[in-house]
Design a protein around this motif. Sequence first.
Motif, PDB file in Angstrom:
ATOM      1  N   TYR A 150       2.071 100.750  35.757  1.00  0.00           N
ATOM      2  CA  TYR A 150       2.388  99.209  36.109  1.00  0.00           C
ATOM      3  C   TYR A 150       3.678  99.408  36.317  1.00  0.00           C
ATOM      4  O   TYR A 150       4.486  97.890  36.950  1.00  0.00           O
ATOM      5  CB  TYR A 150       2.051  99.143  34.559  1.00  0.00           C
ATOM      6  CG  TYR A 150       2.981  99.176  33.722  1.00  0.00           C
ATOM      7  CD1 TYR A 150       3.650  98.339  33.392  1.00  0.00           C
ATOM      8  CD2 TYR A 150       2.977 100.453  33.153  1.00  0.00           C
ATOM      9  CE1 TYR A 150       4.345  98.278  31.689  1.00  0.00           C
ATOM     10  CE2 TYR A 150       3.611 100.460  32.458  1.00  0.00           C
ATOM     11  CZ  TYR A 150       4.738  99.687  31.689  1.00  0.00           C
ATOM     12  OH  TYR A 150       5.766 100.360  29.995  1.00  0.00           O
ATOM     13  N   GLN A 197      -1.403  95.799  35.025  1.00  0.00           N
ATOM     14  CA  GLN A 197      -0.389  95.418  33.688  1.00  0.00           C
ATOM     15  C   GLN A 197      -1.199  96.011  32.421  1.00  0.00           C
ATOM     16  O   GLN A 197      -0.476  96.204  31.598  1.00  0.00           O
ATOM     17  CB  GLN A 197      -0.006  93.943  34.003  1.00  0.00           C
ATOM     18  CG  GLN A 197       0.534  93.863  35.073  1.00  0.00           C
ATOM     19  CD  GLN A 197       2.483  94.290  33.893  1.00  0.00           C
ATOM     20  OE1 GLN A 197       1.906  94.440  32.963  1.00  0.00           O
ATOM     21  NE2 GLN A 197       3.176  95.038  34.763  1.00  0.00           N
ATOM     22  N   GLN A 198      -3.027  95.267  32.564  1.00  0.00           N
ATOM     23  CA  GLN A 198      -3.573  95.845  31.356  1.00  0.00           C
ATOM     24  C   GLN A 198      -3.603  96.404  30.792  1.00  0.00           C
ATOM     25  O   GLN A 198      -3.540  96.972  29.684  1.00  0.00           O
ATOM     26  CB  GLN A 198      -5.088  94.307  31.964  1.00  0.00           C
ATOM     27  CG  GLN A 198      -5.451  95.269  30.231  1.00  0.00           C
ATOM     28  CD  GLN A 198      -7.259  93.956  30.294  1.00  0.00           C
ATOM     29  OE1 GLN A 198      -7.372  92.916  31.547  1.00  0.00           O
ATOM     30  NE2 GLN A 198      -8.063  93.951  29.503  1.00  0.00           N
ATOM     31  N   HIS A 199      -3.987  97.462  31.809  1.00  0.00           N
ATOM     32  CA  HIS A 199      -4.103  99.215  31.916  1.00  0.00           C
ATOM     33  C   HIS A 199      -3.565  99.892  31.734  1.00  0.00           C
ATOM     34  O   HIS A 199      -3.214 101.341  31.598  1.00  0.00           O
ATOM     35  CB  HIS A 199      -5.836  99.605  32.841  1.00  0.00           C
ATOM     36  CG  HIS A 199      -7.035  98.717  32.390  1.00  0.00           C
ATOM     37  ND1 HIS A 199      -7.137  98.471  30.152  1.00  0.00           N
ATOM     38  CD2 HIS A 199      -7.391  97.765  32.967  1.00  0.00           C
ATOM     39  CE1 HIS A 199      -8.444  97.873  31.191  1.00  0.00           C
ATOM     40  NE2 HIS A 199      -8.466  97.498  31.584  1.00  0.00           N
ATOM     41  N   GLN A 200      -2.436  99.474  32.774  1.00  0.00           N
ATOM     42  CA  GLN A 200      -0.386 100.170  32.737  1.00  0.00           C
ATOM     43  C   GLN A 200      -1.164 101.103  33.997  1.00  0.00           C
ATOM     44  O   GLN A 200       0.392 102.279  34.222  1.00  0.00           O
ATOM     45  CB  GLN A 200      -0.265 100.765  32.069  1.00  0.00           C
ATOM     46  CG  GLN A 200       0.031  99.615  30.846  1.00  0.00           C
ATOM     47  CD  GLN A 200       1.209  99.661  29.550  1.00  0.00           C
ATOM     48  OE1 GLN A 200       1.818 100.325  29.116  1.00  0.00           O
ATOM     49  NE2 GLN A 200       1.634  98.710  28.666  1.00  0.00           N
ATOM     50  N   GLU A 215      -2.647  92.113  37.643  1.00  0.00           N
ATOM     51  CA  GLU A 215      -3.197  91.763  36.460  1.00  0.00           C
ATOM     52  C   GLU A 215      -3.909  92.791  35.555  1.00  0.00           C
ATOM     53  O   GLU A 215      -3.335  93.166  33.998  1.00  0.00           O
ATOM     54  CB  GLU A 215      -3.948  90.658  36.595  1.00  0.00           C
ATOM     55  CG  GLU A 215      -3.399  88.827  36.761  1.00  0.00           C
ATOM     56  CD  GLU A 215      -4.272  88.237  36.694  1.00  0.00           C
ATOM     57  OE1 GLU A 215      -5.410  88.069  35.620  1.00  0.00           O
ATOM     58  OE2 GLU A 215      -3.864  87.339  37.319  1.00  0.00           O
ATOM     59  N   PHE A 216      -4.729  93.998  36.109  1.00  0.00           N
ATOM     60  CA  PHE A 216      -5.142  94.828  35.802  1.00  0.00           C
ATOM     61  C   PHE A 216      -4.598  95.463  35.329  1.00  0.00           C
ATOM     62  O   PHE A 216      -4.594  96.488  34.474  1.00  0.00           O
ATOM     63  CB  PHE A 216      -6.376  95.380  36.501  1.00  0.00           C
ATOM     64  CG  PHE A 216      -7.144  96.297  36.399  1.00  0.00           C
ATOM     65  CD1 PHE A 216      -8.618  96.044  35.837  1.00  0.00           C
ATOM     66  CD2 PHE A 216      -7.313  96.839  36.965  1.00  0.00           C
ATOM     67  CE1 PHE A 216      -9.890  96.939  35.203  1.00  0.00           C
ATOM     68  CE2 PHE A 216      -7.757  98.624  36.422  1.00  0.00           C
ATOM     69  CZ  PHE A 216      -9.438  98.314  35.598  1.00  0.00           C
ATOM     70  N   ARG A 239      -9.449 101.855  34.928  1.00  0.00           N
ATOM     71  CA  ARG A 239      -8.696 102.683  34.213  1.00  0.00           C
ATOM     72  C   ARG A 239      -8.360 104.539  34.723  1.00  0.00           C
ATOM     73  O   ARG A 239      -9.481 104.908  34.463  1.00  0.00           O
ATOM     74  CB  ARG A 239      -8.781 102.265  32.978  1.00  0.00           C
ATOM     75  CG  ARG A 239      -7.711 102.693  31.953  1.00  0.00           C
ATOM     76  CD  ARG A 239      -7.526 102.334  30.427  1.00  0.00           C
ATOM     77  NE  ARG A 239      -9.323 103.665  29.741  1.00  0.00           N
ATOM     78  CZ  ARG A 239     -10.129 103.208  29.286  1.00  0.00           C
ATOM     79  NH1 ARG A 239     -10.634 101.880  28.540  1.00  0.00           N
ATOM     80  NH2 ARG A 239     -10.891 104.339  28.640  1.00  0.00           N
ATOM     81  N   PRO A 279     -13.058 100.774  32.312  1.00  0.00           N
ATOM     82  CA  PRO A 279     -12.816  99.180  32.500  1.00  0.00           C
ATOM     83  C   PRO A 279     -12.515  99.264  34.740  1.00  0.00           C
ATOM     84  O   PRO A 279     -11.721  99.953  34.284  1.00  0.00           O
ATOM     85  CB  PRO A 279     -11.149  98.340  32.288  1.00  0.00           C
ATOM     86  CG  PRO A 279     -11.864  99.601  30.832  1.00  0.00           C
ATOM     87  CD  PRO A 279     -12.253 100.765  30.961  1.00  0.00           C
TER      88      PRO A 279
END
Length: 313
Positions: free
Chosen positions: A174, A151-154, A148-149, A198, A136
């Motif tokens: 994150y 938070q999603q992938h940490q 946001e990215f 990621r 990603p």
Amino acid sequence: MRVLVVMDPIENVNLKKDSTMAMLWAAARRGHELGYALQQDLYIDQGRAMGLIAPLQVFENTAEYYQLGEKQQQSIASYDVVLMRKDPPFDMNFIYTTYILEQAEREGAWIINKPQSLRDCNEKLFATQFPQLQVPTLVSSQQSLIREFLQQHQDVIVKPLDGMGGTGIFRLNYQGVNIGSTLEMLTQNGSLPIMAQRYIPEIVDGDKRILMINGEPIPYCLARIPQNGEVRGNLAAGGLGEARPLTERDRQIAAEVGPFLREKGLIFVGLDVIGEYVTEINVTSPTCIREIDAQFGTSIADNLFDVLEAARS
């Protein structure tokens, strides 16, 4: 053939590592006539692409590794092949040089790599044309989207779109405390897009450089392994270079990307692969010839000239 090289000052090269020197040595062994120019030596006069070009001789295994003659005004198109080997930064001066070389191309010169593709194929962004081969990935200047990215992938790598040698690469968690300042710096306060990807844990096993010649892979790659807790494998950032045979996945990636490289006139290219994924496609001045040659007894520059000679014969 007559071969012109456009490069950084030859007196400053690292003889142990420089891929351009490997190309010049291969050309000399084959009896080709060499010319040498810096970026600032190229110009257009009455619509013709010209250069202040010096005759060049190169010598292997000696401290006196080159000899330059007097610069002369010559048509760039009087050379059969032009090796564009100017290292980044990819700045406006680099772009202007591609316009001059494009004029030489219209006059019959063969530029390696194709000037338009040097402009079109940013080394970070070009890889996004193959999302099926990437982790990603987000390209944006907006902190809100990057957060946001994250938070999603940490666990995320962020980097500038015009960097080289590992400069400007950061790993963000994150829960990190320096997210805001890092993103402000890289995006220049939200005005400049950057890339977020990621994190790929397989980086500990190396960031592999796969060299491609006319869309076909050399059967060995150079894995650049991070050292001393670094997240970057780049040799310029202290990475350890270990040559390895290509894996089946490496060959699959090369087979998928190769036809696009040929279509765009990108003859000598370096794919960067971490684990199962392509992270970058290097088109400006790919390196790692010398390290692979030294460890596996290959002669990658000769492979390149086999292709060039066959096309020009």
